[in-house]
Design a protein around this motif. Structure first.
Motif, short mmCIF file in Angstrom:
data_model
loop_
_atom_site.label_atom_id
_atom_site.label_comp_id
_atom_site.label_asym_id
_atom_site.label_seq_id
_atom_site.Cartn_x
_atom_site.Cartn_y
_atom_site.Cartn_z
N HIS A 185 5.49 -6.66 18.04
CA HIS A 185 4.14 -6.49 17.46
C HIS A 185 3.28 -5.70 18.50
CE1 HIS A 185 0.54 -7.49 15.48
NE2 HIS A 185 0.13 -7.75 16.63
N GLY A 186 2.60 -4.64 17.95
CA GLY A 186 2.01 -3.80 18.86
C GLY A 186 2.31 -3.01 19.80
N GLU A 187 1.86 -2.65 20.89
CA GLU A 187 2.34 -1.88 22.04
C GLU A 187 1.93 -2.10 23.34
OE1 GLU A 187 1.29 2.33 20.76
OE2 GLU A 187 2.81 2.36 19.07
N LYS A 188 2.71 -1.63 24.37
CA LYS A 188 2.14 -2.02 25.59
C LYS A 188 0.70 -1.28 25.95
CE LYS A 188 6.88 -2.93 27.27
NZ LYS A 188 7.74 -2.30 28.14
N LEU A 189 -0.29 -1.84 26.49
CA LEU A 189 -1.40 -1.25 26.59
C LEU A 189 -1.09 -0.38 27.84
CD1 LEU A 189 -4.23 -4.02 26.79
CD2 LEU A 189 -3.81 -2.11 25.23
N ALA A 190 -1.90 1.04 27.67
CA ALA A 190 -1.95 2.03 28.58
C ALA A 190 -3.20 1.86 29.62
CB ALA A 190 -1.83 3.28 27.95
N VAL A 374 -1.02 -16.68 16.48
CA VAL A 374 -1.84 -16.91 17.64
C VAL A 374 -2.00 -15.65 18.56
CG1 VAL A 374 -1.94 -18.56 19.70
CG2 VAL A 374 -1.12 -19.53 17.63
N LEU A 375 -0.89 -15.00 18.71
CA LEU A 375 -0.85 -13.90 19.61
C LEU A 375 -1.57 -12.69 18.91
CD1 LEU A 375 2.76 -14.26 21.07
CD2 LEU A 375 0.74 -15.58 21.86
N GLN A 376 -1.21 -12.61 17.65
CA GLN A 376 -1.84 -11.41 17.12
C GLN A 376 -3.61 -11.63 17.11
OE1 GLN A 376 -0.27 -11.98 13.20
NE2 GLN A 376 1.83 -11.16 13.74
N LEU A 377 -3.93 -12.81 17.05
CA LEU A 377 -5.61 -13.14 16.95
C LEU A 377 -5.88 -12.73 18.17
CD1 LEU A 377 -5.92 -15.92 14.21
CD2 LEU A 377 -6.66 -13.53 13.95
N LEU A 378 -5.15 -13.08 19.42
CA LEU A 378 -5.53 -12.98 20.67
C LEU A 378 -5.72 -11.39 20.92
CD1 LEU A 378 -4.01 -16.11 22.28
CD2 LEU A 378 -6.51 -15.67 21.71
N GLY A 379 -5.10 -10.56 20.37
CA GLY A 379 -4.66 -9.05 20.69
C GLY A 379 -3.83 -8.87 21.82
N LEU A 380 -2.79 -9.72 21.58
CA LEU A 380 -1.52 -9.66 22.76
C LEU A 380 -0.41 -8.71 22.11
CD1 LEU A 380 -1.95 -13.02 24.22
CD2 LEU A 380 -2.84 -11.07 25.14
N HIS A 381 0.31 -7.92 22.81
CA HIS A 381 1.66 -7.56 22.44
C HIS A 381 2.67 -8.31 22.88
CE1 HIS A 381 4.93 -4.74 22.50
NE2 HIS A 381 5.30 -4.79 23.61
N TYR A 382 3.63 -8.31 21.68
CA TYR A 382 4.89 -9.51 22.08
C TYR A 382 5.79 -8.68 21.12
CZ TYR A 382 3.86 -11.09 17.20
OH TYR A 382 3.58 -11.13 15.80
N ARG A 383 6.99 -9.70 21.50
CA ARG A 383 8.34 -9.24 20.51
C ARG A 383 8.74 -10.68 20.32
NH1 ARG A 383 12.26 -6.85 25.53
NH2 ARG A 383 12.55 -9.09 26.55
N VAL A 384 9.67 -10.70 19.31
CA VAL A 384 10.45 -11.83 18.92
C VAL A 384 11.96 -11.41 18.97
CG1 VAL A 384 11.06 -13.21 16.78
CG2 VAL A 384 8.68 -12.31 17.07
N VAL A 385 12.61 -12.58 19.69
CA VAL A 385 14.17 -12.11 19.85
C VAL A 385 14.76 -13.52 19.12
CG1 VAL A 385 13.78 -10.92 22.00
CG2 VAL A 385 13.97 -13.54 22.06
N GLN A 386 15.87 -13.30 18.88
CA GLN A 386 16.76 -14.45 18.39
C GLN A 386 17.62 -14.78 19.31
OE1 GLN A 386 18.83 -13.95 14.46
NE2 GLN A 386 19.97 -15.96 14.64
N LEU A 387 18.04 -16.12 19.61
CA LEU A 387 18.71 -16.56 20.97
C LEU A 387 20.24 -16.62 20.12
CD1 LEU A 387 16.98 -19.41 22.45
CD2 LEU A 387 16.41 -16.86 22.60
N CYS A 388 21.20 -16.05 21.14
CA CYS A 388 22.53 -16.04 20.85
C CYS A 388 23.20 -17.44 21.15
CB CYS A 388 23.08 -14.95 21.62
SG CYS A 388 23.25 -15.37 23.51
#
Length: 487
Positions: A185-190, A374-388
């Motif tokens: 979700h989103g991109e790393k800020l420059a 939660v993270l979207q409303l805080l304006g934060l970039h994140y990723r979702v991973v599935q645990l192996c």
């Protein structure tokens, strides 16, 4: 005649209550290698019933499909599959001992009737011989029952240490390096400047006093001050409001101390018994271990309905709770270094769902979306991973992690794990629901961080830092803080 009939009904009722009490007394709930105190004198015995399975994986599944259980355990890479043969041998031994005891009990009942006949026929010598036979059978039954209980204890100790079976959709792997990214979700800020770490920001703005926290409690603890304390409180209130008002959860505020049965219920004991804080009352060392500081709100909240039989119409149940979390194992990763990445105490808002089995994986995706919001409303970039399979938690059948980007760290930080434990925890805490067809079934229990505050705090201040040293406050939090900038 009326009095005689009433007396007969009363005697039958008394006999039924006595039988119920005896069944309740004999029912064993295994906890950390010991039998829990039974509910003596309660003929209803709602907490412990004969249909109760030992607190672990389903023994019927292990009996009927041992190769499948071995295969799923093998995917975890921890070697637990080697215990299945020993487990089955103990289970078979227990069943044989119980069958032998039941056979002797049937024989004893038959001989008892024969004694009555012989006594009626005045054959007293033959009756005495039969009485000795009954006494010998009674001694054998006691011995067999004791042996069966000992074998059951050994079997249950072993089963308590077996983790949950990974769901077939979980990718195979050995470590976090094998976890696939599901989405970003989103991109790393420059930044137009070199971003500072949260330690620098917090010290400059006096949000956290690391030195005095160490003076109070040692390394691995945080002292929030002024705007830092307000920001932490605003984050907690924002998350609780979001999950209760928009996502349909019911807020609860549980105790921060729980008994070991609750830690066992969610699968944290006995495997991790050395990693949590046990409490002692004053100088009485005998009380040590009767209560523990909670490692997460999952521990008390998932156990709210332990030893209950819910009605199907009550499901699904959604709970959310704010609690501090206490983790002794945090020190294992160099917590002596300054900062908030690994600490012994942190705040968290936890999400719990108790649902019907057929809906649990759909409910897991919804819970994941709730945590992401939660993270979207805080304006934060994140990723979702599935645990192996090799990286999942002990009680989980399937887990997603949400990792938020912290610019000052130059890395992703895990802020939420959303897990479906299927019926693993429900079995351990003897939580069931009565279906419309009048069956007592185990529900599926889900948990997820919604989210963990310390690392969200880190990502928030590092993401919203400005070149002039101030912090921008996201609109969502500005409502609570009554300001759009911290300086």
């Amino acid at each position: 005649m009326l009095i005689s009939s009433i007396k007969r009904v009363w005697l039958v009722s008394r006999r039924k209550q006595a039988i119920a009490r005896e069944r309740c007394r004999k029912t064993r709930a295994f906890r950390l290698g010991e039998f829990l105190p039974q509910l003596e004198g309660n003929p209803a015995c709602p907490a412990f019933t004969r249909t109760y399975n030992a607190p672990m994986l389903d023994i019927k599944l292990i009996r009927e499909r041992p190769d499948f259980v071995r295969q799923r355990l093998t995917t975890r890479g921890a070697g637990d599959q080697v215990h299945i043969d020993e487990l089955l041998a103990l289970d078979e031994q227990r069943r044989k001992l119980l069958a032998e005891a039941e056979s002797l009990k049937a024989q004893r009942n038959r001989v008892s009737k024969e004694i009555g006949v012989l006594m009626g026929m005045k054959k007293l010598q033959e009756a005495e011989i039969k009485k000795k036979e009954i006494a010998e059978a009674g001694d054998q039954i006691k011995r067999l029952d004791k042996q069966a209980a000992d074998v059951e204890e050994a079997r249950n100790k072993l089963m308590l240490r077996l983790p949950n079976l990974p769901h077939e959709s979980v990718p195979p792997g050995k470590s976090a390096e094998d976890n696939p990214v599901v989405r970003v979700h989103g991109e790393k800020l420059a930044f137009g400047f070199k971003p500072k770490s949260h330690v620098e920001i917090c010290e400059k703005l006096k949000l956290i006093d690391f030195e005095r926290a160490a003076k109070l409690s040692g390394s691995g603890f945080v002292l929030y001050t002024n705007w830092g304390a307000k920001l932490e409180r605003a984050l907690i209130q924002f998350m609780l409001d979001l999950h209760t008002r928009e996502h349909g959860y019911t807020e609860v505020s549980p105790p921060f101390l729980v008994g070991p049965q609750c830690l066992e219920g969610v699968g944290q004991f006995p495997k991790f018994v050395d990693q949590y804080y046990g409490v002692q009352e004053g100088l009485d060392s005998s009380t040590l271990g009767k209560l523990y500081l909670i490692p997460t709100a999952e521990t008390p909240v998932a156990n709210i309905h332990r030893e209950e039989i819910l009605q199907e119409r009550q499901l699904p149940i959604y709970y959310c709770a704010y609690t501090p979390c206490f983790r002794g194992e945090a020190g294992a990763a160099g917590v002596g270094t300054r900062g908030m990445i690994r600490v012994h105490q942190f705040d968290k808002v936890e999400l719990i769902k108790i649902v019907k089995p057929e809906t649990s994986y759909e409910e897991q995706e919804k819970m994941l979306a709730n945590a992401e919001r939660v993270l979207q409303l805080l304006g934060l970039h994140y990723r979702v991973v599935q645990l192996c399979t090799g990286d999942m938690g002990f009680a989980s059948a399937k887990t997603y992690d949400i990792e938020v980007w912290a610019p000052g760290q130059g890395s992703y930080l895990e802020v939420s794990s959303v897990s479906n434990c299927e019926d693993f925890q429900a079995r351990r805490m003897n939580l069931r629901f009565k279906s419309e067809s009048d069956e007592n079934l185990f529900p599926h229990v889900l948990n997820g961080s919604g989210t963990a505050l310390a690392r969200v705090f880190v990502a928030l201040v590092e993401t919203h830092q400005r070149e002039d040293g101030t912090l921008s406050v996201p609109p969502t939090l500005a409502t609570y803080l009554k300001t759009d900038r911290i300086h």
